[in-house]
Scaffold this active site. Structure first.
Site, PDB file in Angstrom:
ATOM      1  N   ASN A 114     -13.031   0.773  15.333  1.00 17.93           N
ATOM      2  CA  ASN A 114     -12.783  -0.085  16.510  1.00 17.93           C
ATOM      3  C   ASN A 114     -13.491   0.468  17.744  1.00 17.93           C
ATOM      4  OD1 ASN A 114     -11.171  -1.813  15.136  1.00 17.93           O
ATOM      5  ND2 ASN A 114      -9.276  -1.310  16.203  1.00 17.93           N
ATOM      6  N   PHE A 115     -13.286   1.752  18.018  1.00 16.65           N
ATOM      7  CA  PHE A 115     -13.868   2.366  19.227  1.00 16.65           C
ATOM      8  C   PHE A 115     -15.392   2.290  19.193  1.00 16.65           C
ATOM      9  CE2 PHE A 115     -10.407   5.559  20.882  1.00 16.65           C
ATOM     10  CZ  PHE A 115      -9.520   4.504  21.028  1.00 16.65           C
ATOM     11  N   GLY A 129      -0.370   0.577  22.285  1.00 20.90           N
ATOM     12  CA  GLY A 129       0.759   1.336  22.838  1.00 20.90           C
ATOM     13  C   GLY A 129       0.377   1.949  24.175  1.00 20.90           C
ATOM     14  N   VAL A 161     -11.270   4.602  14.713  1.00 21.16           N
ATOM     15  CA  VAL A 161     -12.629   5.134  14.900  1.00 21.16           C
ATOM     16  C   VAL A 161     -13.648   3.996  14.864  1.00 21.16           C
ATOM     17  CG1 VAL A 161     -14.405   6.670  13.980  1.00 21.16           C
ATOM     18  CG2 VAL A 161     -12.020   7.397  13.959  1.00 21.16           C
ATOM     19  N   TYR A 179       0.835  -1.206   0.000  1.00 22.87           N
ATOM     20  CA  TYR A 179       0.000   0.000   0.000  1.00 22.87           C
ATOM     21  C   TYR A 179       0.870   1.256   0.000  1.00 22.87           C
ATOM     22  CZ  TYR A 179      -3.829   3.102   1.492  1.00 22.87           C
ATOM     23  OH  TYR A 179      -4.763   4.107   1.586  1.00 22.87           O
TER      24      TYR A 179
HETATM   25  N1  LIG Z   1     -10.486   5.879   4.380  1.00 21.92           N
HETATM   26  C1  LIG Z   1      -9.380   6.526   4.697  1.00 21.92           C
HETATM   27  O1  LIG Z   1      -9.206   6.968   5.863  1.00 21.92           O
HETATM   28  C2  LIG Z   1      -8.302   6.759   3.669  1.00 21.92           C
HETATM   29  C3  LIG Z   1      -7.080   7.316   4.091  1.00 21.92           C
HETATM   30  C4  LIG Z   1      -6.089   7.542   3.148  1.00 21.92           C
HETATM   31  C5  LIG Z   1      -6.312   7.262   1.803  1.00 21.92           C
HETATM   32  N2  LIG Z   1      -7.497   6.730   1.427  1.00 21.92           N
HETATM   33  C6  LIG Z   1      -7.667   6.414  -0.011  1.00 21.92           C
HETATM   34  O2  LIG Z   1      -8.957   6.783  -0.456  1.00 21.92           O
HETATM   35  C7  LIG Z   1      -9.421   5.836  -1.431  1.00 21.92           C
HETATM   36  C8  LIG Z   1     -10.783   5.303  -1.010  1.00 21.92           C
HETATM   37  O3  LIG Z   1     -10.666   4.670   0.268  1.00 21.92           O
HETATM   38  P1  LIG Z   1     -11.942   4.097   1.050  1.00 21.92           P
HETATM   39  O4  LIG Z   1     -11.684   4.277   2.501  1.00 21.92           O
HETATM   40  O5  LIG Z   1     -13.176   4.634   0.442  1.00 21.92           O
HETATM   41  O6  LIG Z   1     -11.779   2.540   0.743  1.00 21.92           O
HETATM   42  P2  LIG Z   1     -12.849   1.490   0.205  1.00 21.92           P
HETATM   43  O7  LIG Z   1     -12.209   0.148   0.323  1.00 21.92           O
HETATM   44  O8  LIG Z   1     -14.170   1.691   0.878  1.00 21.92           O
HETATM   45  O9  LIG Z   1     -12.993   1.934  -1.310  1.00 21.92           O
HETATM   46  C9  LIG Z   1     -12.103   1.543  -2.316  1.00 21.92           C
HETATM   47  C10 LIG Z   1     -12.931   1.171  -3.525  1.00 21.92           C
HETATM   48  O10 LIG Z   1     -12.043   0.806  -4.609  1.00 21.92           O
HETATM   49  C11 LIG Z   1     -12.543  -0.384  -5.215  1.00 21.92           C
HETATM   50  N3  LIG Z   1     -11.402  -1.066  -5.834  1.00 21.92           N
HETATM   51  C12 LIG Z   1     -10.338  -1.616  -5.210  1.00 21.92           C
HETATM   52  N4  LIG Z   1      -9.492  -2.141  -6.118  1.00 21.92           N
HETATM   53  C13 LIG Z   1     -10.046  -1.897  -7.338  1.00 21.92           C
HETATM   54  C14 LIG Z   1      -9.655  -2.193  -8.659  1.00 21.92           C
HETATM   55  N5  LIG Z   1      -8.520  -2.854  -8.926  1.00 21.92           N
HETATM   56  N6  LIG Z   1     -10.456  -1.798  -9.686  1.00 21.92           N
HETATM   57  C15 LIG Z   1     -11.617  -1.141  -9.442  1.00 21.92           C
HETATM   58  N7  LIG Z   1     -12.041  -0.838  -8.193  1.00 21.92           N
HETATM   59  C16 LIG Z   1     -11.263  -1.215  -7.164  1.00 21.92           C
HETATM   60  C17 LIG Z   1     -13.187  -1.161  -4.078  1.00 21.92           C
HETATM   61  O11 LIG Z   1     -14.104  -2.149  -4.502  1.00 21.92           O
HETATM   62  C18 LIG Z   1     -13.843  -0.041  -3.281  1.00 21.92           C
HETATM   63  O12 LIG Z   1     -15.133   0.231  -3.738  1.00 21.92           O
HETATM   64  C19 LIG Z   1      -8.343   4.753  -1.549  1.00 21.92           C
HETATM   65  O13 LIG Z   1      -7.539   5.030  -2.671  1.00 21.92           O
HETATM   66  C20 LIG Z   1      -7.542   4.922  -0.278  1.00 21.92           C
HETATM   67  O14 LIG Z   1      -6.199   4.537  -0.445  1.00 21.92           O
HETATM   68  C21 LIG Z   1      -8.493   6.448   2.322  1.00 21.92           C
END
Ligand SMILES: NC(=O)c1ccc[n+]([C@@H]2O[C@H](COP(=O)([O-])OP(=O)(O)OC[C@H]3O[C@@H](n4cnc5c(N)ncnc54)[C@H](O)[C@@H]3O)[C@@H](O)[C@H]2O)c1
Length: 226
Positions: free
Chosen positions: A188-189, A203, A186, A143
């Site tokens: 988890n809590f 921790g 969040v 990741y």
């Molecule tokens: N949620 C957070 O706190 C957070 C923090 C940092 C970054 N992000 C980034 O934001 C984005 C969305 O995160 P989220 O929390 O909504 O996650 P999520 O898992 O709910 O959403 C990700 C979506 O991408 C789809 N997906 C995954 N691989 C795929 C592929 N190869 N082709 C097509 N679709 C695919 C999944 O089915 C899902 O619907 C991600 O890129 C994540 O890295 C999220």
């Protein structure tokens, strides 16, 4: 304005689809449903400006769009550690395919990056001038390094093709439709509190984290693209 939202059936992506539709956009939601869910977008199915494309972002795509929001990627450690190679492919092939599509269609493109690009940071809070402290071979590397490579690709496409790119480094986001068992603090809590279980603190409790409500995040992403 036509927007393509990859990962649009996920937690953040579905809220972004809501916001873009509310502001008058046509929205194509692309998702392979690996971690996303029909339920997140069911309320949009009767909207004439909304369409769903079941597609894997690692496969090249031809489509017309003015704006591409590239969110497709498993985001929580419990998900990406189960499918690490698919996660790196989603980050890297996904970025290349969406950048090529942006070049072909003349679209602006935004990458959902992450605070994880800082790895296990030695500087707090992290500023954009800090380049991070990242393990390239650990169980989170698929990741962290995948997202770092995606950022590198975005900036190389900008240097090569003057592509209008946007990169947002998202920190811990919470709100409706988040995955209840994503292993994050969040959820988890909340789940432990609802079950009347003891609250787990890893921790010594002195950790700090930056949190963002999902409505504020997607508002920022839309403004970034504007
Ligand atoms: N949620 C957070 O706190 C957070 C923090 C940092 C970054 N992000 C980034 O934001 C984005 C969305 O995160 P989220 O929390 O909504 O996650 P999520 O898992 O709910 O959403 C990700 C979506 O991408 C789809 N997906 C995954 N691989 C795929 C592929 N190869 N082709 C097509 N679709 C695919 C999944 O089915 C899902 O619907 C991600 O890129 C994540 O890295 C999220």
């Amino acid at each position: 304005m036509k927007a393509l939202v990859t990962g649009g059936a996920g937690f953040i992506g579905s809220h972004l689809c809501d916001l873009l539709l509310a502001s008058g956009h046509e929205v194509i939601c692309l998702d392979n449903f690996s971690t996303g869910s029909d339920e997140n977008i069911r309320h949009l199915s009767n909207n004439a400006r909304f369409s769903l494309l079941r597609h894997d972002v690692t496969v090249p795509l031809q489509a017309e769009a003015d704006e591409i929001f590239n969110l497709a990627c498993p985001a929580s450690p419990v998900h990406y550690q189960r499918i690490p190679i698919e996660t790196t492919k989603a980050c890297v092939y996904g970025a290349i395919n969406m950048l090529d599509l942006a070049c072909a269609s003349g679209a602006r493109i935004l990458q959902a990056s992450t605070s994880e690009v800082y790895g296990d940071p030695q500087v707090h809070p992290q500023t954009e001038a800090y380049w991070g402290h990242v393990n390239p071979i650990g169980t989170r590397s698929c990741y962290d390094e995948g997202k770092r490579c995606a950022e590198a690709l975005f900036f190389d496409y900008r240097r090569r093709s003057q592509l209008p790119i946007k990169v947002v480094r998202i920190f811990n986001t919470y709100g409706p439709r988040m995955h209840p068992s994503d292993g994050r603090v969040v959820s988890n809590f909340i789940v432990q509190a609802l079950r009347n279980d003891p609250i787990t603190i890893y921790g010594d409790g002195s950790h700090t984290r930056s949190f963002c409500y999902v409505d504020d995040l997607v508002d920022g992403m839309a403004r970034m693209m504007a």
